[in-house]
Design an enzyme around this catalytic site. Sequence first.
Site, mmCIF file in Angstrom:
data_model
loop_
_atom_site.group_PDB
_atom_site.id
_atom_site.type_symbol
_atom_site.label_atom_id
_atom_site.label_comp_id
_atom_site.label_asym_id
_atom_site.label_seq_id
_atom_site.Cartn_x
_atom_site.Cartn_y
_atom_site.Cartn_z
ATOM 1 C CG ASP A 30 -1.873 0.810 1.206
ATOM 2 O OD1 ASP A 30 -3.171 0.549 1.010
ATOM 3 O OD2 ASP A 30 -1.902 2.245 1.017
ATOM 4 C CB ILE A 31 0.727 4.321 -2.026
ATOM 5 C CG1 ILE A 31 1.963 5.215 -2.639
ATOM 6 C CG2 ILE A 31 -0.402 5.139 -1.723
ATOM 7 C CD1 ILE A 31 1.580 5.846 -4.106
ATOM 8 C CG ASN A 87 -12.214 -0.738 4.062
ATOM 9 O OD1 ASN A 87 -12.478 -0.952 4.980
ATOM 10 N ND2 ASN A 87 -11.082 0.163 3.697
ATOM 11 C CB VAL A 96 -9.090 1.653 -4.939
ATOM 12 C CG1 VAL A 96 -8.635 1.332 -6.493
ATOM 13 C CG2 VAL A 96 -8.145 2.978 -4.511
ATOM 14 C CG HIS A 100 -8.329 -3.137 -2.319
ATOM 15 N ND1 HIS A 100 -9.408 -2.359 -2.986
ATOM 16 C CD2 HIS A 100 -8.268 -2.372 -0.895
ATOM 17 C CE1 HIS A 100 -9.765 -1.148 -2.362
ATOM 18 N NE2 HIS A 100 -8.902 -1.139 -1.151
HETATM 19 P P1 5GP Z 1 -9.588 1.327 0.368
HETATM 20 O O1 5GP Z 1 -9.688 2.898 1.114
HETATM 21 O O2 5GP Z 1 -10.269 1.621 -0.831
HETATM 22 O O3 5GP Z 1 -10.154 0.237 1.129
HETATM 23 O O4 5GP Z 1 -8.344 1.478 -0.020
HETATM 24 C C1 5GP Z 1 -7.425 1.868 -0.991
HETATM 25 C C2 5GP Z 1 -5.977 1.462 -0.494
HETATM 26 O O5 5GP Z 1 -5.302 1.885 -1.894
HETATM 27 C C3 5GP Z 1 -5.435 2.648 0.345
HETATM 28 O O6 5GP Z 1 -5.059 1.940 1.523
HETATM 29 C C4 5GP Z 1 -4.573 3.633 -0.420
HETATM 30 O O7 5GP Z 1 -3.381 3.891 0.201
HETATM 31 C C5 5GP Z 1 -4.271 2.214 -1.443
HETATM 32 N N1 5GP Z 1 -3.787 3.226 -2.664
HETATM 33 C C6 5GP Z 1 -4.314 4.200 -3.499
HETATM 34 N N2 5GP Z 1 -3.737 4.519 -4.674
HETATM 35 C C7 5GP Z 1 -2.776 3.525 -4.653
HETATM 36 C C8 5GP Z 1 -1.601 3.570 -5.617
HETATM 37 O O8 5GP Z 1 -1.424 4.196 -6.487
HETATM 38 N N3 5GP Z 1 -0.678 2.601 -5.452
HETATM 39 C C9 5GP Z 1 -0.493 1.896 -4.217
HETATM 40 N N4 5GP Z 1 0.483 0.931 -3.961
HETATM 41 N N5 5GP Z 1 -1.810 1.913 -3.167
HETATM 42 C C10 5GP Z 1 -2.573 3.152 -3.559
#
Ligand code: 5GP
Length: 121
Positions: A30-31, A87, A96, A100
């Site tokens: 995760d970034i 989530n 996103v 995931h």
């Molecule tokens: P969500 O909030 O949808 O459950 O999690 C999305 C996750 O994707 C977040 O923890 C966010 O940090 C990660 N994320 C968003 N954009 C990128 C990206 O471009 N690269 C990586 N490696 N992680 C990302």
Amino acid sequence: MSGTIFTKIINREIPSDIVYEDDVSLAFKDINPQAPVHLLIIPKKEIATINDIEEGDSELVGHLYWVAGKLARDMGFADDGYRVVMNCGENAGQTVFHIHLHLLAGKPLGWPPYTDRMKKA
Ligand code: 5GP
């Protein structure tokens, strides 16, 4: 579906730190890590949310959990314990829209896992 940032990661159109890949899934760091280990495990198939998982996707979604356990064993934190979470939608903070698993490890994790984002009236 037009694809998200994760489609670009699958297609190597943007860089990511990939830790596992097979024909149907990909795992990468995760970034914005929320724990010492914070991996995202995704299907290569574009599925926006848990609500969009079809019966025929059952094996694929189960496979994501198999990848989580494999990574935990291979990376050495299986016995210490870890958290796997997905989530769904706005109230869960999904940002996103390509399903995931978050795999969080490397420290004791608090429970419940959330902070309430809505102010009480
Ligand atoms: P969500 O909030 O949808 O459950 O999690 C999305 C996750 O994707 C977040 O923890 C966010 O940090 C990660 N994320 C968003 N954009 C990128 C990206 O471009 N690269 C990586 N490696 N992680 C990302």
